[in-house]
Design an enzyme around this catalytic site. Sequence first.
Site, PDB file in Angstrom:
ATOM      1  N   THR A  68     -15.091  -1.310 -17.107  1.00  0.00           N
ATOM      2  CA  THR A  68     -14.540  -1.851 -16.197  1.00  0.00           C
ATOM      3  C   THR A  68     -13.797  -2.885 -16.655  1.00  0.00           C
ATOM      4  OG1 THR A  68     -15.212  -2.269 -13.988  1.00  0.00           O
ATOM      5  CG2 THR A  68     -17.149  -2.728 -15.862  1.00  0.00           C
ATOM      6  N   CYS A  90     -18.196 -10.148  -9.691  1.00  0.00           N
ATOM      7  CA  CYS A  90     -18.577  -8.834  -9.162  1.00  0.00           C
ATOM      8  C   CYS A  90     -19.865  -8.239 -10.251  1.00  0.00           C
ATOM      9  CB  CYS A  90     -17.556  -7.255  -9.057  1.00  0.00           C
ATOM     10  SG  CYS A  90     -16.813  -7.842  -7.941  1.00  0.00           S
ATOM     11  N   HIS A 128     -20.263  -0.925 -11.665  1.00  0.00           N
ATOM     12  CA  HIS A 128     -19.357  -2.239 -11.245  1.00  0.00           C
ATOM     13  C   HIS A 128     -19.987  -2.571  -9.381  1.00  0.00           C
ATOM     14  CE1 HIS A 128     -15.222  -4.424 -10.959  1.00  0.00           C
ATOM     15  NE2 HIS A 128     -16.164  -4.834  -9.049  1.00  0.00           N
TER      16      HIS A 128
END
Lengths: 288, 150
Positions: free
Chosen positions: B13, B19, B36
């Site tokens: 990711t 995040c 994620h």
Amino acid sequence: MIDDKFLKSIKNLPPFPATVQKVSALISDPDFSMMDLVGVIEYDQAITANILKMCNSAYFGVRHKISNLRQAVSYLGRENIVRVVNAAGTSRYYKKAEGYYIDEAAKLWEHSVGVALMTQILSRKIYGREDNKLFTAGLLHDIGKVVLGEFVHESFQEIMGLVTDHGYSFLEAEEEVIGINHAQLGGEIAVLWKFPREIRDAIAYHHRPDLMEEGDDAIPWLIYLSDQACLMMGIGGGVDGLAYRGLGEVIDKFNLRQKDFEESIVLLLKDLEKAKELVDLVESESKG
Amino acid sequence: MKVAGNIDDVLITHALGSCIGVTVYDPKVKVGGLLHYMLPDSNLDLNKAKKTPAMFADTGIPLLFKSCYKLGAEKKRMIVKVAGGASILDDANYFRIGQKNITALKKIFWKNNVLIDGEDTGQNYNRTVHLDIATGKVVVKNSGGVYIEL
Ligand SMILES: [Fe+2]
Ligand SMILES: [Fe+2]
């Protein structure tokens, strides 16, 4: 005063497509004719091709399938035409972006689209309406990075060092090492391209709207906040990461709560999916 | 969110920002997953959470574990690592999404007796996370180009 080498470099940029300004001028007349508009746009093949790539995007919510410029102009409606034409005209500069900020130009463009979309969400939340000036400013806000990237190659480690070890923001480090930051340089580019003052200010002050001395600072603050949301969500995230100042006064300025901000982020993530065709205007080499 | 039980897979990711990337891995059956998530709490938008549960910590984390169980992983063997949750500078009186994302995760893990085996969170840079299903190795690359193994 801005250094000669930067002035020279921004003068080497291809001029901003006149088509975009012509369209804005035409459309600001309430009785504009669709045929005039088509006439102005179709003369510019690059922009026409880009418009056709974007116009069926779910973001614009057109129910009919559009396959030519005439349909695009009649179905998109006034506000969307301005957006599409601006995106079509601006994206070309990001294709050539290189240098230290981004491993690929496509990321900087995706970030710019993200900021443009977020300005509309925040504008609806705060003022109850959308605003194309904000959309345009959002697409252009980091244009200075496209040029500044060229000057940074060797000094990149120095900039990173100031950020990591000395508590500088990326903007402050750029200024210290290169003598100008990407926001100021972007403002100069906007002057050269004859954008109105409010767009220029929005670009020049997009990381420090609190330093604006005169003029309406609402647009710079909204670009600032939209940019911060995209930085936090890693939308088109670059090497500068989140190393910019958080200016708490924005919360009172627009009377926003944490919840408002987070709700706007959810909307942004939805809109980014819908606006895939805009993001894809600048093709990424390795999408993963 | 991605889960895999094939040793040829590497889950990746990109650009986490505030995040958080959570990796889980069961070394015995070589099953792993990578989540994620973007925001701490699904109460913000329950409809959205139904459609994309991976967006929020409280809906995404359980989904990550359950999806790995389906492929044969077991909780007691799971190795859990987290990265991300970066912050804007001087964010004391600001929108602290990174901080809130970290806190939400720790609360959920604490309630469910999950220990974190490796962590690279906070700071103000972007991170990319790789999980190698063959080995369980988790590598985090930060936006300055530095690689670390968790
Ligand atoms: Fe910027
Ligand atoms: Fe930006």
